[in-house]
Design a protein around this motif. Structure first.
Motif, PDB file in Angstrom:
ATOM      1  N   GLY A 230      31.589  63.364  47.419  1.00  0.00           N
ATOM      2  CA  GLY A 230      30.215  62.853  47.349  1.00  0.00           C
ATOM      3  C   GLY A 230      30.205  61.372  47.004  1.00  0.00           C
ATOM      4  O   GLY A 230      29.429  60.589  47.561  1.00  0.00           O
ATOM      5  N   LEU A 231      31.092  60.975  46.109  1.00  0.00           N
ATOM      6  CA  LEU A 231      31.172  59.569  45.713  1.00  0.00           C
ATOM      7  C   LEU A 231      31.601  58.724  46.913  1.00  0.00           C
ATOM      8  O   LEU A 231      31.032  57.656  47.178  1.00  0.00           O
ATOM      9  N   LYS A 232      32.598  59.214  47.658  1.00  0.00           N
ATOM     10  CA  LYS A 232      33.049  58.468  48.843  1.00  0.00           C
ATOM     11  C   LYS A 232      31.895  58.297  49.827  1.00  0.00           C
ATOM     12  O   LYS A 232      31.683  57.217  50.363  1.00  0.00           O
ATOM     13  N   TRP A 233      31.121  59.367  50.013  1.00  0.00           N
ATOM     14  CA  TRP A 233      30.004  59.277  50.966  1.00  0.00           C
ATOM     15  C   TRP A 233      28.968  58.246  50.493  1.00  0.00           C
ATOM     16  O   TRP A 233      28.320  57.610  51.308  1.00  0.00           O
ATOM     17  N   SER A 234      28.835  58.105  49.172  1.00  0.00           N
ATOM     18  CA  SER A 234      27.829  57.164  48.668  1.00  0.00           C
ATOM     19  C   SER A 234      28.261  55.704  48.880  1.00  0.00           C
ATOM     20  O   SER A 234      27.457  54.798  48.775  1.00  0.00           O
ATOM     21  N   PHE A 235      29.559  55.483  49.195  1.00  0.00           N
ATOM     22  CA  PHE A 235      30.024  54.112  49.445  1.00  0.00           C
ATOM     23  C   PHE A 235      29.622  53.610  50.831  1.00  0.00           C
ATOM     24  O   PHE A 235      29.697  52.420  51.111  1.00  0.00           O
ATOM     25  N   MET A 236      29.265  54.498  51.731  1.00  0.00           N
ATOM     26  CA  MET A 236      28.908  54.077  53.086  1.00  0.00           C
ATOM     27  C   MET A 236      27.647  53.211  53.024  1.00  0.00           C
ATOM     28  O   MET A 236      26.626  53.645  52.488  1.00  0.00           O
ATOM     29  N   PRO A 237      27.708  51.974  53.542  1.00  0.00           N
ATOM     30  CA  PRO A 237      26.498  51.120  53.517  1.00  0.00           C
ATOM     31  C   PRO A 237      25.471  51.644  54.527  1.00  0.00           C
ATOM     32  O   PRO A 237      25.486  51.271  55.693  1.00  0.00           O
ATOM     33  N   ARG A 238      24.615  52.540  54.055  1.00  0.00           N
ATOM     34  CA  ARG A 238      23.694  53.214  54.981  1.00  0.00           C
ATOM     35  C   ARG A 238      22.709  52.249  55.645  1.00  0.00           C
ATOM     36  O   ARG A 238      22.222  52.491  56.722  1.00  0.00           O
ATOM     37  N   GLN A 239      22.435  51.117  54.946  1.00  0.00           N
ATOM     38  CA  GLN A 239      21.460  50.163  55.481  1.00  0.00           C
ATOM     39  C   GLN A 239      22.043  49.314  56.611  1.00  0.00           C
ATOM     40  O   GLN A 239      21.330  48.628  57.321  1.00  0.00           O
ATOM     41  N   PHE A 240      23.393  49.399  56.802  1.00  0.00           N
ATOM     42  CA  PHE A 240      24.051  48.604  57.857  1.00  0.00           C
ATOM     43  C   PHE A 240      23.450  48.981  59.219  1.00  0.00           C
ATOM     44  O   PHE A 240      23.398  50.153  59.579  1.00  0.00           O
ATOM     45  N   ASN A 241      23.049  47.963  59.964  1.00  0.00           N
ATOM     46  CA  ASN A 241      22.326  48.240  61.210  1.00  0.00           C
ATOM     47  C   ASN A 241      23.203  48.591  62.398  1.00  0.00           C
ATOM     48  O   ASN A 241      22.789  49.301  63.294  1.00  0.00           O
ATOM     49  N   GLY A 242      24.434  48.088  62.410  1.00  0.00           N
ATOM     50  CA  GLY A 242      25.301  48.323  63.565  1.00  0.00           C
ATOM     51  C   GLY A 242      25.884  49.733  63.564  1.00  0.00           C
ATOM     52  O   GLY A 242      25.500  50.589  62.771  1.00  0.00           O
ATOM     53  N   GLN A 243      26.848  49.955  64.451  1.00  0.00           N
ATOM     54  CA  GLN A 243      27.470  51.275  64.566  1.00  0.00           C
ATOM     55  C   GLN A 243      28.295  51.596  63.324  1.00  0.00           C
ATOM     56  O   GLN A 243      29.018  50.741  62.810  1.00  0.00           O
ATOM     57  N   LYS A 244      28.175  52.814  62.860  1.00  0.00           N
ATOM     58  CA  LYS A 244      29.023  53.311  61.765  1.00  0.00           C
ATOM     59  C   LYS A 244      29.761  54.539  62.307  1.00  0.00           C
ATOM     60  O   LYS A 244      29.245  55.214  63.200  1.00  0.00           O
ATOM     61  N   TYR A 245      30.909  54.820  61.729  1.00  0.00           N
ATOM     62  CA  TYR A 245      31.711  55.925  62.265  1.00  0.00           C
ATOM     63  C   TYR A 245      32.120  56.924  61.185  1.00  0.00           C
ATOM     64  O   TYR A 245      32.299  56.561  60.009  1.00  0.00           O
ATOM     65  N   LEU A 246      32.305  58.157  61.635  1.00  0.00           N
ATOM     66  CA  LEU A 246      32.836  59.213  60.778  1.00  0.00           C
ATOM     67  C   LEU A 246      34.152  59.683  61.401  1.00  0.00           C
ATOM     68  O   LEU A 246      34.205  59.906  62.621  1.00  0.00           O
ATOM     69  N   VAL A 247      35.192  59.809  60.592  1.00  0.00           N
ATOM     70  CA  VAL A 247      36.488  60.219  61.143  1.00  0.00           C
ATOM     71  C   VAL A 247      37.021  61.403  60.349  1.00  0.00           C
ATOM     72  O   VAL A 247      36.979  61.415  59.114  1.00  0.00           O
ATOM     73  N   CYS A 248      37.513  62.390  61.080  1.00  0.00           N
ATOM     74  CA  CYS A 248      38.172  63.525  60.441  1.00  0.00           C
ATOM     75  C   CYS A 248      39.678  63.340  60.592  1.00  0.00           C
ATOM     76  O   CYS A 248      40.174  63.102  61.699  1.00  0.00           O
ATOM     77  N   ASN A 249      40.378  63.454  59.478  1.00  0.00           N
ATOM     78  CA  ASN A 249      41.825  63.287  59.484  1.00  0.00           C
ATOM     79  C   ASN A 249      42.491  64.658  59.645  1.00  0.00           C
ATOM     80  O   ASN A 249      42.641  65.415  58.700  1.00  0.00           O
ATOM     81  N   SER A 250      42.842  64.972  60.901  1.00  0.00           N
ATOM     82  CA  SER A 250      43.559  66.230  61.177  1.00  0.00           C
ATOM     83  C   SER A 250      44.986  65.907  61.578  1.00  0.00           C
ATOM     84  O   SER A 250      45.562  66.568  62.442  1.00  0.00           O
ATOM     85  N   ASP A 251      45.544  64.878  60.971  1.00  0.00           N
ATOM     86  CA  ASP A 251      46.910  64.498  61.354  1.00  0.00           C
ATOM     87  C   ASP A 251      47.938  65.447  60.738  1.00  0.00           C
ATOM     88  O   ASP A 251      48.954  65.757  61.360  1.00  0.00           O
ATOM     89  N   GLU A 252      47.670  65.865  59.531  1.00  0.00           N
ATOM     90  CA  GLU A 252      48.471  66.884  58.851  1.00  0.00           C
ATOM     91  C   GLU A 252      49.976  66.778  59.099  1.00  0.00           C
ATOM     92  O   GLU A 252      50.584  67.638  59.729  1.00  0.00           O
ATOM     93  N   GLY A 253      50.546  65.691  58.573  1.00  0.00           N
ATOM     94  CA  GLY A 253      51.977  65.499  58.776  1.00  0.00           C
ATOM     95  C   GLY A 253      52.807  65.764  57.534  1.00  0.00           C
ATOM     96  O   GLY A 253      54.034  65.747  57.586  1.00  0.00           O
TER      97      GLY A 253
END
Ligand SMILES: Cc1cc2nc3c(=O)[nH]c(=O)nc-3n(C[C@H](O)[C@H](O)[C@H](O)COP(=O)(O)O)c2cc1C
Ligand code: SF4
Length: 456
Positions: free
Chosen positions: A88-111
């Motif tokens: 939840g804390l990590k999600w709160s770091f996302m600058p939601r007010q940023f107008n340009g494209q923002k991305y979400l990435v899932c890390n399924s690299d599992e190495g």
């Protein structure tokens, strides 16, 4: 039915590692049978109800972004990729007010050696990850996401692609999801099989089509991620935990684990156990219970456990049998929960040989950008090699420790620490075995096994 019979039945049916029915209060693996991974089955299990709830599609008001983040914060969910950072804390770091494209990435690299939970989630419950990502995207105002899937598991990648198509066709992904104002496009990305690509910034580089080498931080992905845009990256299991949290409430999730260690965790148990596989159990479950679920130790008595993937410092049996499986308890004992890969070693295992294997891995996987890691992993590997082969010198003990110490905290990414920590853990708890190899040029464990002194 005893565990041996269970194992035989399990193998004769060609079943994968998560269908042994030996989970405790499972949330992610609940009601899976290996065949019910598709959308209709997921809907029948209550799937996509959490997304519908936050979007206000179930007749009640839509949740605000802050409400979703507050619920995840309350749950005590910590990132399942290794570092255990509060989600939840990590999600709160996302600058939601940023107008340009923002991305979400899932890390399924599992190495991480020993870890095999994410691929089972993607294959046998892929929609739970899609739903978790859609909820996260809504909470952070993100409209595009990627799931970066380990390069060597084509079957898993293909399964996830089919699930994506199902979700798009049913309107759970795409523009204006089920008539709401929320749009989210999600794509699968194929990794290229390097361990370092699991480090979040190396993953981002690889996702952009470049060589998978970690970036210097700061800036962190929250401000400079994919294509230089704000990005939030979480592990597969982290996203998979989210729908349950929204449906049942943050407090219920927290209550299922321990304070500061909410929910269930999937442990990949491997090594000298009767039933290796993935076990989903509440955080805070005693290790002894997990070992019992895995059928107990095989081929000898319990000697040691690497409790959180190959980079976690090893802990001797006496400590492990007294601790619970959660971030805080394992950290207090001097190791880490990491990715949740529990590698069990019986008393026929030589610790010098075990470290030799681990050190060779880290030397091979160093991306070479930083001198302490590039050179240090090679030094560690060659030193352990020569000790194992009976060519070690008495000064090697201190040298090993000093090289490990000089790598730690002096590199761009945590692979350096990951290479050093197993060395220090082995020296702390099993120093006598290394000294014996150096002094007598033989292995005390192998000698005891040959003389019939081990307890198998
Ligand atoms: C060398 C290295 C390898 C890593 N491999 C993985 C991995 O395979 N999967 C993963 O989720 N995180 C991995 N991580 C951790 C990620 O950098 C990152 O912390 C994680 O994806 C964040 O998600 P979480 O907060 O949900 O745990 C690795 C880190 C390092 C240093
Ligand atoms: S610590 Fe190792 S793997 Fe990480 S950036 Fe430096 S050289 Fe590469």
């Amino acid at each position: 039915m005893n565990v041996q019979q269970l194992l035989a039945q399990f193998q004769s049916q060609g079943l994968e590692s998560c269908f042994h029915g030996r989970h405790i209060q499972p949330q992610i693996y609940a009601d899976l049978n290996g065949r019910n991974w598709g959308l209709q089955d997921y809907l029948a299990r209550g799937g996509y109800q959490a997304l519908r709830t936050i979007l206000g599609l179930n007749g009640e008001a839509a949740w605000t972004q802050d409400q979703v983040i507050a619920c995840v914060k309350e749950s005590g969910l910590r990132g399942r990729g290794g570092a255990g950072f509060p989600t939840g804390l990590k999600w709160s770091f996302m600058p939601r007010q940023f107008n340009g494209q923002k991305y979400l990435v899932c890390n399924s690299d599992e190495g991480e050696p020993g870890t095999c939970k994410d691929r089972d989630i993607l294959e046998y419950n892929p929609h739970i990850v899609i739903e978790g990502m859609a909820i996260a995207a809504y909470a952070m105002g993100i409209t595009v996401g990627y799931n970066y899937i380990h390069g060597e598991i084509f079957q898993t990648y293909e399964r996830f692609e089919v699930a994506l198509q199902e979700a798009r066709a049913a309107g759970y992904l795409g523009q204006r999801i089920h008539g709401s104002d929320f749009s989210f496009e999600l794509y699968a990305a194929h990794g290229f099989g390097a361990y370092i690509c699991g480090e979040e910034t190396a993953l981002l580089e690889s996702l952009e089509g470049k060589k998978g080498q970690p970036r210097f931080k700061p800036p962190f992905p929250a401000s400079f991620g994919v294509y230089g845009k704000p990005t939030t990256i979480n592990n597969t299991e982290t996203f998979a935990a989210v729908p349950w949290i929204i449906r049942n409430g943050g407090a219920a999730y927290l209550a299922c684990g321990k304070p500061n260690n909410g929910g269930t965790k999937i442990f990949s148990v491997s090594g000298d156990v009767v039933l290796p596989g993935n076990y989903e159990i509440p955080m805070g479950t005693p290790f002894s219970k997990l070992l019992e679920l895995a059928g107990g130790v095989q081929g000898g008595k319990l000697k040691a456990v690497i409790p959180g993937g190959s980079s976690a410092p090893v802990l001797p049996a006496s400590i492990m049998m007294d601790i619970t499986m959660d971030y805080d308890a394992i950290a207090k004992a001097g190791s880490m929960l990491g990715s949740g890969a529990v590698i069990v070693l019986n008393d026929t295992r030589c610790m010098v040989k075990s470290l030799q294997r681990l050190s060779a891995f880290y030397m091979h996987e160093s991306c070479g950008q930083c001198t302490p890691c590039r050179e240090g992993t090679g030094w560690l590997s060659r030193m352990v090699d020569r000790i194992e082969q009976g060519h070690g010198k008495p000064s090697d003990m201190d040298l090993l420790d000093s090289v490990a110490e000089n790598i730690m905290g002096r590199t761009i990414c945590a692979l350096g620490d990951a290479a050093a920590m197993p060395v220090r853990g082995m020296l702390k708890h099993f120093r006598a075995e290394f000294e014996h190899h150096i002094k007598h040029k033989t292995c005390m464990v192998t000698a005891a096994v040959t003389a019939g002194e081990h307890h198998g």
